[in-house]
Design a protein around this motif. Sequence first.
Motif: not given
Length: 164
Positions: A80-82, A85, A92, A96
């Motif tokens: 879920y990282s911004a 990604p 997102r 995120n």
Amino acid sequence: HGYSDFFQSDPEGVAKGTLTLTLVSPPTAGIKPEQLQALKDIYYTNCKPTQDLLPVFDLSKPPNDVNRHWYRNYHMQGRYSAIQPDPSFLYRHVFNTTSREKDSDAIPFCDWMYDPATPDAMASITPSSSCSEIEWVDCEDGDVVEMRLSGRGLFGELPASFGA
């Protein structure tokens, strides 16, 4: 349980005699009421409030799809990282993360007993329920003997009934 018998055959080949069975009730499969109440108290006090905020993206997606709802393992994998990604994650803009994904103390939602199809999974658990119906909890003869809730996203102080 026990079994004993005494039979004699008569000349016609018919067995006559006595059969004795001793039956013992199996140990209770349920959970002692006061221990079940303590489990429910910890669930409703330390888990359910954040669970109600857990992001649900698209329940028509198959189970374990990153786009179905928030999953702890995907969170810890950084999907879920911004910052880095995962192109397969389509929501997102809804949810995120930016750091500490691998830190089990920073899990934002409790996922103990979580099922989006059953918003309150603990409500159906009764003293006659099998302990196996409660994830991450083990029982012996109705007594809770182990809870493996580390890293499950529980927050806050334990309820008073938990120490009883």
